[in-house]
Motif scaffolding. Structure first.
Motif, PDB file in Angstrom:
ATOM      1  N   LEU A 144      64.030  18.496  73.966  1.00 14.40           N
ATOM      2  CA  LEU A 144      63.354  19.604  74.644  1.00 14.40           C
ATOM      3  C   LEU A 144      62.050  19.930  73.919  1.00 14.40           C
ATOM      4  O   LEU A 144      61.827  19.492  72.807  1.00 14.40           O
ATOM      5  N   ALA A 145      61.224  20.709  74.602  1.00 12.05           N
ATOM      6  CA  ALA A 145      59.981  21.237  74.032  1.00 12.05           C
ATOM      7  C   ALA A 145      59.139  20.099  73.428  1.00 12.05           C
ATOM      8  O   ALA A 145      58.947  19.079  74.086  1.00 12.05           O
ATOM      9  N   SER A 146      58.652  20.236  72.195  1.00 10.47           N
ATOM     10  CA  SER A 146      57.742  19.223  71.649  1.00 10.47           C
ATOM     11  C   SER A 146      58.437  17.868  71.533  1.00 10.47           C
ATOM     12  O   SER A 146      57.795  16.824  71.688  1.00 10.47           O
ATOM     13  N   ASP A 147      59.751  17.854  71.267  1.00  5.50           N
ATOM     14  CA  ASP A 147      60.475  16.573  71.194  1.00  5.50           C
ATOM     15  C   ASP A 147      60.435  15.860  72.545  1.00  5.50           C
ATOM     16  O   ASP A 147      60.254  14.645  72.618  1.00  5.50           O
ATOM     17  N   LEU A 148      60.595  16.629  73.609  1.00  2.37           N
ATOM     18  CA  LEU A 148      60.543  16.054  74.962  1.00  2.37           C
ATOM     19  C   LEU A 148      59.144  15.484  75.225  1.00  2.37           C
ATOM     20  O   LEU A 148      58.996  14.403  75.798  1.00  2.37           O
ATOM     21  N   ARG A 149      58.131  16.208  74.758  1.00  2.00           N
ATOM     22  CA  ARG A 149      56.759  15.741  74.993  1.00  2.00           C
ATOM     23  C   ARG A 149      56.465  14.481  74.182  1.00  2.00           C
ATOM     24  O   ARG A 149      55.759  13.589  74.658  1.00  2.00           O
ATOM     25  N   VAL A 150      57.023  14.393  72.977  1.00  2.00           N
ATOM     26  CA  VAL A 150      56.812  13.186  72.161  1.00  2.00           C
ATOM     27  C   VAL A 150      57.416  11.969  72.873  1.00  2.00           C
ATOM     28  O   VAL A 150      56.774  10.927  72.996  1.00  2.00           O
ATOM     29  N   VAL A 151      58.626  12.118  73.380  1.00  2.00           N
ATOM     30  CA  VAL A 151      59.301  10.977  74.016  1.00  2.00           C
ATOM     31  C   VAL A 151      58.613  10.617  75.339  1.00  2.00           C
ATOM     32  O   VAL A 151      58.348   9.442  75.615  1.00  2.00           O
ATOM     33  N   SER A 152      58.283  11.621  76.155  1.00  2.00           N
ATOM     34  CA  SER A 152      57.677  11.288  77.450  1.00  2.00           C
ATOM     35  C   SER A 152      56.266  10.731  77.253  1.00  2.00           C
ATOM     36  O   SER A 152      55.837   9.848  77.998  1.00  2.00           O
ATOM     37  N   THR A 153      55.565  11.224  76.227  1.00  2.00           N
ATOM     38  CA  THR A 153      54.240  10.678  75.929  1.00  2.00           C
ATOM     39  C   THR A 153      54.365   9.211  75.527  1.00  2.00           C
ATOM     40  O   THR A 153      53.592   8.365  75.985  1.00  2.00           O
ATOM     41  N   ALA A 154      55.355   8.903  74.697  1.00  2.00           N
ATOM     42  CA  ALA A 154      55.556   7.506  74.283  1.00  2.00           C
ATOM     43  C   ALA A 154      55.805   6.628  75.504  1.00  2.00           C
ATOM     44  O   ALA A 154      55.214   5.549  75.640  1.00  2.00           O
ATOM     45  N   LEU A 155      56.638   7.115  76.426  1.00  2.00           N
ATOM     46  CA  LEU A 155      56.949   6.334  77.630  1.00  2.00           C
ATOM     47  C   LEU A 155      55.698   6.042  78.449  1.00  2.00           C
ATOM     48  O   LEU A 155      55.556   4.968  79.032  1.00  2.00           O
ATOM     49  N   LYS A 156      54.799   7.007  78.529  1.00  2.00           N
ATOM     50  CA  LYS A 156      53.572   6.817  79.310  1.00  2.00           C
ATOM     51  C   LYS A 156      52.575   5.933  78.556  1.00  2.00           C
ATOM     52  O   LYS A 156      51.946   5.059  79.137  1.00  2.00           O
ATOM     53  N   ILE A 157      52.444   6.182  77.263  1.00  2.00           N
ATOM     54  CA  ILE A 157      51.432   5.476  76.470  1.00  2.00           C
ATOM     55  C   ILE A 157      51.692   3.965  76.417  1.00  2.00           C
ATOM     56  O   ILE A 157      50.765   3.158  76.487  1.00  2.00           O
ATOM     57  N   ILE A 158      52.964   3.577  76.331  1.00  2.00           N
ATOM     58  CA  ILE A 158      53.240   2.143  76.201  1.00  2.00           C
ATOM     59  C   ILE A 158      52.804   1.381  77.450  1.00  2.00           C
ATOM     60  O   ILE A 158      52.411   0.223  77.363  1.00  2.00           O
ATOM     61  N   THR A 159      52.826   2.042  78.600  1.00  2.00           N
ATOM     62  CA  THR A 159      52.348   1.372  79.823  1.00  2.00           C
ATOM     63  C   THR A 159      50.846   1.098  79.711  1.00  2.00           C
ATOM     64  O   THR A 159      50.385  -0.001  80.021  1.00  2.00           O
ATOM     65  N   ASP A 160      50.099   2.094  79.247  1.00  2.00           N
ATOM     66  CA  ASP A 160      48.654   1.892  79.069  1.00  2.00           C
ATOM     67  C   ASP A 160      48.380   0.805  78.033  1.00  2.00           C
ATOM     68  O   ASP A 160      47.519  -0.048  78.236  1.00  2.00           O
ATOM     69  N   LEU A 161      49.144   0.849  76.928  1.00  2.00           N
ATOM     70  CA  LEU A 161      48.929  -0.159  75.878  1.00  2.00           C
ATOM     71  C   LEU A 161      49.221  -1.565  76.405  1.00  2.00           C
ATOM     72  O   LEU A 161      48.483  -2.517  76.134  1.00  2.00           O
ATOM     73  N   GLU A 162      50.281  -1.672  77.181  1.00  2.00           N
ATOM     74  CA  GLU A 162      50.659  -2.989  77.706  1.00  2.00           C
ATOM     75  C   GLU A 162      49.578  -3.521  78.655  1.00  2.00           C
ATOM     76  O   GLU A 162      49.235  -4.704  78.621  1.00  2.00           O
ATOM     77  N   ARG A 163      49.006  -2.631  79.477  1.00  2.00           N
ATOM     78  CA  ARG A 163      47.920  -3.055  80.379  1.00  2.00           C
ATOM     79  C   ARG A 163      46.697  -3.518  79.582  1.00  2.00           C
ATOM     80  O   ARG A 163      46.051  -4.497  79.936  1.00  2.00           O
ATOM     81  N   MET A 164      46.385  -2.774  78.518  1.00  2.00           N
ATOM     82  CA  MET A 164      45.241  -3.170  77.673  1.00  2.00           C
ATOM     83  C   MET A 164      45.455  -4.575  77.131  1.00  2.00           C
ATOM     84  O   MET A 164      44.546  -5.398  77.133  1.00  2.00           O
ATOM     85  N   ALA A 165      46.685  -4.823  76.666  1.00  2.00           N
ATOM     86  CA  ALA A 165      46.989  -6.143  76.111  1.00  2.00           C
ATOM     87  C   ALA A 165      46.845  -7.217  77.195  1.00  2.00           C
ATOM     88  O   ALA A 165      46.350  -8.314  76.931  1.00  2.00           O
ATOM     89  N   ASP A 166      47.267  -6.884  78.418  1.00  2.00           N
ATOM     90  CA  ASP A 166      47.085  -7.825  79.538  1.00  2.00           C
ATOM     91  C   ASP A 166      45.609  -8.163  79.708  1.00  2.00           C
ATOM     92  O   ASP A 166      45.241  -9.319  79.933  1.00  2.00           O
ATOM     93  N   HIS A 167      44.756  -7.144  79.624  1.00  2.00           N
ATOM     94  CA  HIS A 167      43.317  -7.374  79.788  1.00  2.00           C
ATOM     95  C   HIS A 167      42.774  -8.235  78.651  1.00  2.00           C
ATOM     96  O   HIS A 167      41.929  -9.098  78.878  1.00  2.00           O
ATOM     97  N   ALA A 168      43.271  -8.018  77.434  1.00  2.00           N
ATOM     98  CA  ALA A 168      42.850  -8.853  76.308  1.00  2.00           C
ATOM     99  C   ALA A 168      43.218 -10.303  76.595  1.00  2.00           C
ATOM    100  O   ALA A 168      42.417 -11.226  76.402  1.00  2.00           O
ATOM    101  N   SER A 169      44.441 -10.485  77.100  1.00  2.00           N
ATOM    102  CA  SER A 169      44.894 -11.833  77.433  1.00  2.00           C
ATOM    103  C   SER A 169      44.020 -12.428  78.550  1.00  2.00           C
ATOM    104  O   SER A 169      43.669 -13.608  78.510  1.00  2.00           O
ATOM    105  N   ASP A 170      43.656 -11.598  79.532  1.00  2.00           N
ATOM    106  CA  ASP A 170      42.775 -12.067  80.626  1.00  2.00           C
ATOM    107  C   ASP A 170      41.427 -12.540  80.073  1.00  2.00           C
ATOM    108  O   ASP A 170      40.879 -13.551  80.520  1.00  2.00           O
ATOM    109  N   ILE A 171      40.899 -11.792  79.114  1.00  2.00           N
ATOM    110  CA  ILE A 171      39.605 -12.169  78.519  1.00  2.00           C
ATOM    111  C   ILE A 171      39.748 -13.511  77.791  1.00  2.00           C
ATOM    112  O   ILE A 171      38.904 -14.407  77.918  1.00  2.00           O
ATOM    113  N   ALA A 172      40.854 -13.676  77.065  1.00  2.00           N
ATOM    114  CA  ALA A 172      41.097 -14.938  76.355  1.00  2.00           C
ATOM    115  C   ALA A 172      41.210 -16.094  77.350  1.00  2.00           C
ATOM    116  O   ALA A 172      40.766 -17.221  77.082  1.00  2.00           O
ATOM    117  N   LYS A 173      41.775 -15.824  78.513  1.00  2.00           N
ATOM    118  CA  LYS A 173      41.904 -16.877  79.529  1.00  2.00           C
ATOM    119  C   LYS A 173      40.528 -17.303  80.046  1.00  2.00           C
ATOM    120  O   LYS A 173      40.306 -18.474  80.372  1.00  2.00           O
TER     121      LYS A 173
END
Lengths: 264, 218
Positions: free
Chosen positions: B74-103
């Motif tokens: 709950l509260a800040s703990d809930l925000r830490v976990v939900s933020t992590a869930l959202k952030i990893i999607t953005d990070l994974e997309r960035m990595a995809d773009h890095a891979s696209d550039i390498a291609k």
């Protein structure tokens, strides 16, 4: 008489709001509640949370004057339910407790039949017609989602019911006298998850029909059923707000510490 | 502290997230370097490493779902976990773009470049800085750092517009450059998207700290 005043000022089936101003409660020399003010809109569900001894049960017991049963108690301030102040000296406490129904932690059916449990309040209030009593009993048991389970067994002892059924019977008993407010003091603390879910579902369905205040130690339960949450600590109302806001981003550090378990 | 073991798990989750972020930032730098240096070995490494990022995303996602289901934060703990869930999607997309550039590096092979690469590496430098700043803002729980990072997105956008115009002009006057020019446009676009994802990270950090969701990417 509370009910007469209600009928005159508010109309018969009005849902009432609760306005508490500068409420203070002492048990002997010990202050149990300090300067508590809050407003609960009609038909809303307020969950009271906080550590043991924080004053939430005291607060609940002020609302229907159950607090009067503590010999050394002193209460100051005002508690308006609709237009009347429940702390007024000339309040008819019996009538008040019909208007403000209560369900307790342990199911407490009377040692009588299922029918008589629900008919008890209406009979006390002077309902004599058998047809009318049957109708009230059926309506109340339907509202508390118990009717389908007991319709053929109304003459059996309430003690034959399971704990969860007994608690819904207690809700039916409270509803039978047409309350405006329902107080729920840890109503699922002694129930299994399925019975708990049924009670919680009732609370959600009752929104808009009764103004409700629930004391619960189960934060997830508060999150599931309430519209508003009030966090109490050492007799103080630390913070009150919409349930979503309190559980995702409380404003007060003490609330934050309690909710995240960083609480000493 | 009462929920000590839970808060230890939360700290581990944050460590994993920071590790993933550092790897993604590294992937981006190496992908653009593979292009500027025409380094096929490096490009193939970046492409292969993308699987590691994907595995980290899955691992952090599993940790988050477990914490939500078992710990009901709950509260800040809930925000830490939900933020992590959202952030990893953005990070994974960035990595995809890095891979696209390498291609693109692999695709262009040793074909001579139609122009010296100046603005694209600069865009990439800015975008990587944004990722690093976003991670620092996350670690420090700093709204100021998140806001500083988000402001860099405008510079990336301006550079992208300028790269776009320049490449279009080259392709218009020299039709033989269209194939490579289009690949380079893709690269510029990938970097611009990375910067947008970094902006999302900043927005999530602000949410984690304040509980307020604000759209800062316009």
């Amino acid at each position: 008489m509370v009910e007469k005043r209600l009928t005159k000022r508010e109309g018969v089936s009005t849902i009432l709001d609760i306005r508490v101003q500068e409420l203070e409660v002492w048990y002997g020399p010990a202050k149990a509640l300090e300067n508590v003010s809050l407003h609960l809109e009609q038909g809303a569900v307020l969950a009271l949370i906080g550590p043991s001894g924080c004053g939430k049960s005291t607060f609940l017991r002020v609302l229907n004057r159950m607090i009067d049963q503590v010999p050394t108690v002193r209460v100051k301030g005002s508690v308006h339910i609709g237009a009347f102040n429940v702390l007024d000296d000339d309040i008819d406490v019996t009538a008040l407790r019909r208007t403000v129904g209560m369900v307790f932690q342990q199911p407490n059916p009377f040692p009588m039949t299922i029918f008589d449990n629900v008919a008890y309040g209406p009979r006390l209030a002077g309902v004599r017609s058998a047809t009318k009593l049957r109708q009230i009993v059926e309506d109340s048991l339907k509202k508390s989602a118990l009717w389908d389970e007991v319709r053929g067994k109304l003459r059996r002892s309430a003690m034959t019911l399971s704990g969860g059924q007994q608690q819904r019977l207690c809700m039916a008993r409270a509803l039978a006298v047409h309350p405006h407010v329902l107080l729920l003091d840890e109503p699922t603390a002694s129930l299994d998850p399925v019975s708990t879910a049924k009670i919680e579902e009732l609370i959600v369905q009752f929104k808009g029909r009764y103004t409700m205040v629930i004391v619960t130690h189960n934060l997830q339960q508060a999150a599931r059923v309430s519209d508003l949450v009030a966090f109490f600590e050492q007799g103080h109302l630390v913070e009150m707000g919409p349930t979503h806001d309190i559980f995702t981003a409380p404003q007060e550090r003490r609330t934050e510490e309690f909710l995240t378990g960083r609480f000493e | 502290m009462i929920r000590q073991s839970f808060h230890q798990e939360l700290m581990q989750l944050e460590q994993e997230l920071i590790r993933m972020g550092a790897l993604v930032e590294d992937q981006l730098r190496r992908a653009v370097r593979s292009l500027t240096e025409r380094n096929l070995v490096l490009a193939r490494q970046v492409i292969a490493e993308d699987d590691r990022v994907d595995a980290m995303e899955m691992d952090i996602e599993r940790r988050c779902l477990t914490l939500l289901a078992l710990q009901q934060p709950l509260a800040s703990d809930l925000r830490v976990v939900s933020t992590a869930l959202k952030i990893i999607t953005d990070l994974e997309r960035m990595a995809d773009h890095a891979s696209d550039i390498a291609k693109v590096t692999v695709r262009l092979n040793q074909e001579p470049l139609i122009k010296p690469l100046v603005d694209i590496p600069e865009m990439a430098r800015l975008a990587s800085s944004m990722v690093r700043l976003a991670l620092n803002a996350y670690i420090h729980r700093s709204i100021e750092e998140a806001m500083t990072m988000i402001r860099l997105d405008d510079d990336v956008d301006h550079l992208y517009a300028s790269v776009f115009r320049e490449l279009l002009e080259i392709m218009r006057t020299r039709p033989d450059t269209v194939a490579q020019g289009t690949y380079l446009l893709f690269v510029a676009n990938y970097i611009e998207r990375v910067a947008d994802h970094a902006t999302n990270l900043g927005e999530w950090v602000i949410y984690m700290v304040t509980g307020q969701r604000k759209e800062l990417n316009d």
